[in-house]
Design an enzyme around this catalytic site. Sequence first.
Site, short mmCIF file in Angstrom:
data_model
loop_
_atom_site.label_atom_id
_atom_site.label_comp_id
_atom_site.label_asym_id
_atom_site.label_seq_id
_atom_site.Cartn_x
_atom_site.Cartn_y
_atom_site.Cartn_z
N CYS A 1 10.46 68.45 -7.84
CA CYS A 1 8.99 68.20 -7.13
C CYS A 1 8.35 67.39 -8.24
CB CYS A 1 8.40 69.69 -7.33
SG CYS A 1 8.56 70.53 -8.72
N TYR A 2 8.15 67.37 -9.56
CA TYR A 2 7.80 66.65 -10.43
C TYR A 2 8.44 65.18 -10.46
CZ TYR A 2 5.23 70.26 -13.21
OH TYR A 2 4.41 71.12 -13.81
#
Length: 346
Positions: free
Chosen positions: A150-151
């Site tokens: 996600c990051y």
Amino acid sequence: MIKAGIIGATGYAGQEIVRLLLGHKDVEIVWYGSRSYIDKKYYEVYQNMFQLVDAVCMDDNMEELADKVDVIFTATPQGLCASLVNEKILKKVKIIDLSADFRIKDVSIYEAWYQIDHKSPGFIGEAVYGLCEINRSKIRNARLIANPGCYPTCSILSIYPLLKEGIIEGNSVIIDAKSGTSGAGRGVKLGNLYCEVNENIKAYGVGTHRHTPEIEEQLSYAAGYPVCINFTPHLVPMNRGILVTAYASLKKNVTYNEIRAIYDSYYGKERFVRVLEREVCPETRWVEGSNFVDVNFKIDIRTNRLILMGAMDNLVKGAAGQAVQNMNILFGLPETEGLLMAPVFP
């Protein structure tokens, strides 16, 4: 009709895959895999699925599952997919892995950062990093997709075009990122209890977060040289969302129109990356529950830096939505199928 199986269907990312595929006209879910809830009705684990999913949870027998489906999603902890996958399975079915098992090409880096032995390093080379907007052509013919973190998704999409075009210095990149608590998964952890998170914000994994080498590897491909960054994540008291603010030194003088033209050349035809209007900063509330990533930038003439910003839902574009987008590409479906839901507001 594509038949899909989900191993790890009772985690947050797995449940989000279920939610998205229930609205996908070309997919039928035939296997809800979960080690913790075998033989339990799926809706008993997630009551929001009452009268939507009547199936019971199965185990994580990938050998058996490969004979029943066309695609397997593994929304599981690091190491599990690598321990299950083999050539016999990959000859039968496509796998989209939401863990980090096949994201990093150097197995020694993976083992150093994740502190586990890789169980199937022979498949790392063929696994395609499933960042759709950048690797679409490679995804189409893949058997094994490494769904990005996600990051990294938010960070890379915000930064990649400017590195690729030589506008910024890669080794000057500093990423300040913030995420909602669902990014840590559904397991019970002291640091994620309500009283620990509410009315609080904290940095964690400072200098050691496991997404760092993943971001560095992909940005190095863009830059054409090894990139080393500072990446600091923060936990904020909300359910969903990621906000990235990245800082990088400019290699030359540029104007707003020049930077905007670069973003438009990369993302102008991308349905899920929205380059915002001038002076509009991305906000997590504008992407919640959707597969959109909002990006924008600001030139800081005083410091000769470019400030790059991105916002997205960590469970959708940061996990399940991107996995479904990858599946659509793999099977030659419209890339937006099942994913064109508007963000939820408020």
